[in-house]
Design a protein around this motif. Structure first.
Motif, PDB file in Angstrom:
ATOM      1  N   VAL A  85      -1.253   7.271   4.781  1.00 32.13           N
ATOM      2  CA  VAL A  85      -1.367   8.432   5.714  1.00 32.13           C
ATOM      3  C   VAL A  85      -2.763   9.068   5.514  1.00 32.13           C
ATOM      4  O   VAL A  85      -3.291   9.569   6.464  1.00 32.13           O
ATOM      5  N   GLN A  86      -3.568   8.750   4.500  1.00 29.85           N
ATOM      6  CA  GLN A  86      -4.851   9.066   4.591  1.00 29.85           C
ATOM      7  C   GLN A  86      -5.729   8.432   5.503  1.00 29.85           C
ATOM      8  O   GLN A  86      -6.665   9.103   6.127  1.00 29.85           O
ATOM      9  N   ASN A 145      -4.803  10.253   8.799  1.00 28.02           N
ATOM     10  CA  ASN A 145      -5.436  11.449   9.047  1.00 28.02           C
ATOM     11  C   ASN A 145      -6.899  11.174   9.495  1.00 28.02           C
ATOM     12  O   ASN A 145      -7.186  12.138  10.109  1.00 28.02           O
ATOM     13  N   VAL A 180       0.813  -1.151  -0.189  1.00 28.27           N
ATOM     14  CA  VAL A 180       0.117   0.017  -0.095  1.00 28.27           C
ATOM     15  C   VAL A 180       0.931   1.379  -0.195  1.00 28.27           C
ATOM     16  O   VAL A 180       1.904   1.189   0.558  1.00 28.27           O
ATOM     17  N   SER A 181       0.670   2.374  -1.103  1.00 33.81           N
ATOM     18  CA  SER A 181       1.171   3.427  -0.933  1.00 33.81           C
ATOM     19  C   SER A 181       1.184   4.187   0.401  1.00 33.81           C
ATOM     20  O   SER A 181       0.272   4.080   1.087  1.00 33.81           O
ATOM     21  N   TRP A 182       2.202   5.050   0.565  1.00 34.69           N
ATOM     22  CA  TRP A 182       2.506   5.904   1.917  1.00 34.69           C
ATOM     23  C   TRP A 182       1.291   6.703   2.007  1.00 34.69           C
ATOM     24  O   TRP A 182       0.720   7.141   2.873  1.00 34.69           O
ATOM     25  N   GLN A 183       0.732   7.375   0.780  1.00 31.99           N
ATOM     26  CA  GLN A 183      -0.377   8.150   0.644  1.00 31.99           C
ATOM     27  C   GLN A 183      -1.621   7.475   1.085  1.00 31.99           C
ATOM     28  O   GLN A 183      -2.462   8.146   1.901  1.00 31.99           O
TER      29      GLN A 183
END
Lengths: 148, 162
Positions: free
Chosen positions: A127-128, A131, A121-124
């Motif tokens: 982080v989503q 958040n 899974v991408s870091w984006q």
């Protein structure tokens, strides 16, 4: 009269500063244009999960069972537990907010929330989800080991 | 000698602005920008930060910080961890080296925090060992409460500046 002879003027020494000022202004403009500030960057406090060799644990204290949020990629999530949890990250914030103990839910505000993404899974995406948990008002949000 | 000639009437008048304060200020500005550009070039490695929609307002408190950067190449693959202009490989020995460096810094400054800037495209399996290494560094530095790690994200008002 011999004694009234005029003394010579003290020598007027003056540096010509014009070229230096020119160069200094050139330098100033270079650095003003070349400097970028980190505008719009924000940093989040994050609690790392306790790893091996980490903090000492009080053996008499019962740990809260962490809420695990599995991030599966492509915006899909899974929250194991006795509830009807959303399957997409868009619904995560409102779900966690509705489960807060001060809003009639069952999760304490200081209950640990662990984001557990899949390894690819991408870091984006990770982080989503992080958040969303922070935005829902929880105080102890952290990342956990990846699922696979 | 007449009064007029003693007062210097008739000589060309020397006019000139006093440039000293302006030069002082200009030098101060130059020094400021030189220092700032040095600091930002070390800490602000250009990378594509994650930008969650609707970012929560939870800014980290001001404190001395160490910035660890995990940039990616064009394909979105992570290359290395950058810390203070040094690059650490993402394998075990590189990360051990990274851990020892961070632990040394944590021992030197007790209230030091670590800001983690990672590219949005890199997979979690790359970021996780880096976070593990930071946690180990906290343990190595003898901090019972662990090291404070902040995630750096991009809020939307910056737009396509990055």
């Amino acid at each position: 009269m011999i004694g009234r002879r005029r003394m010579p003027d003290p020598a007027r020494t003056e540096l010509n500063l014009t070229s230096m000022i020119d160069v200094v202004f050139q330098l100033l403009i270079y650095f003003i244009v070349g400097t970028t500030f980190a505008m719009g960057e924000q940093s989040y406090r994050m609690d790392l999960p306790e790893r091996e060799g980490g903090a000492e644990v009080d053996p008499l204290e019962l740990d809260d069972e962490p809420i695990i949020v599995q991030v599966l990629g492509g915006g899909r999530i899974r929250i194991p537990g006795p509830w009807n949890a959303p399957v997409h990250v868009d619904g995560l914030e409102s779900f966690l907010e509705s489960q807060r103990s001060d809003r009639g839910g069952i999760i304490e505000l200081d209950a640990p929330i662990r984001i557990k993404p899949r390894s690819r899974v991408s870091w984006q995406d990770a982080v989503q989800a992080f958040n969303a948990a922070v935005a829902a008002g929880y105080q102890t949000v952290g990342f956990d080991e990846s699922i696979d | 000698m007449s009064i007029a000639s003693r007062l210097g009437v008739g000589r060309p008048v020397r006019t000139g602005a006093n440039l000293t304060p302006m030069i002082d200020m200009t030098f101060l500005l130059v020094v400021f920008f030189i220092l700032v550009s040095r600091i930002t070039s070390v800490e602000q490695v250009p990378l594509d930060l994650p930008s969650p929609s609707n970012p929560a307002a939870n800014p980290a408190p001001e404190a001395p910080r160490l910035v660890a950067n995990v940039p990616a190449d064009e394909e979105g693959e992570a290359i290395a961890v950058l810390l203070d202009q040094r690059s650490y490989r993402l394998d075990e020995s590189g990360l051990d080296d990274f851990t020892r460096t961070v632990a040394g810094r944590l021992e030197a400054i007790p209230e030091l925090q670590v800001n983690l800037r990672a590219d949005r495209r890199i997979p979690y399996e790359i970021v996780e060992p880096v976070m593990d290494a930071l946690a180990r560094a906290g343990a190595l530095a003898g901090r019972p409460e662990g090291v404070r790690v902040n995630l750096v994200i991009q809020t939307e008002e910056r737009g396509e500046d990055t």
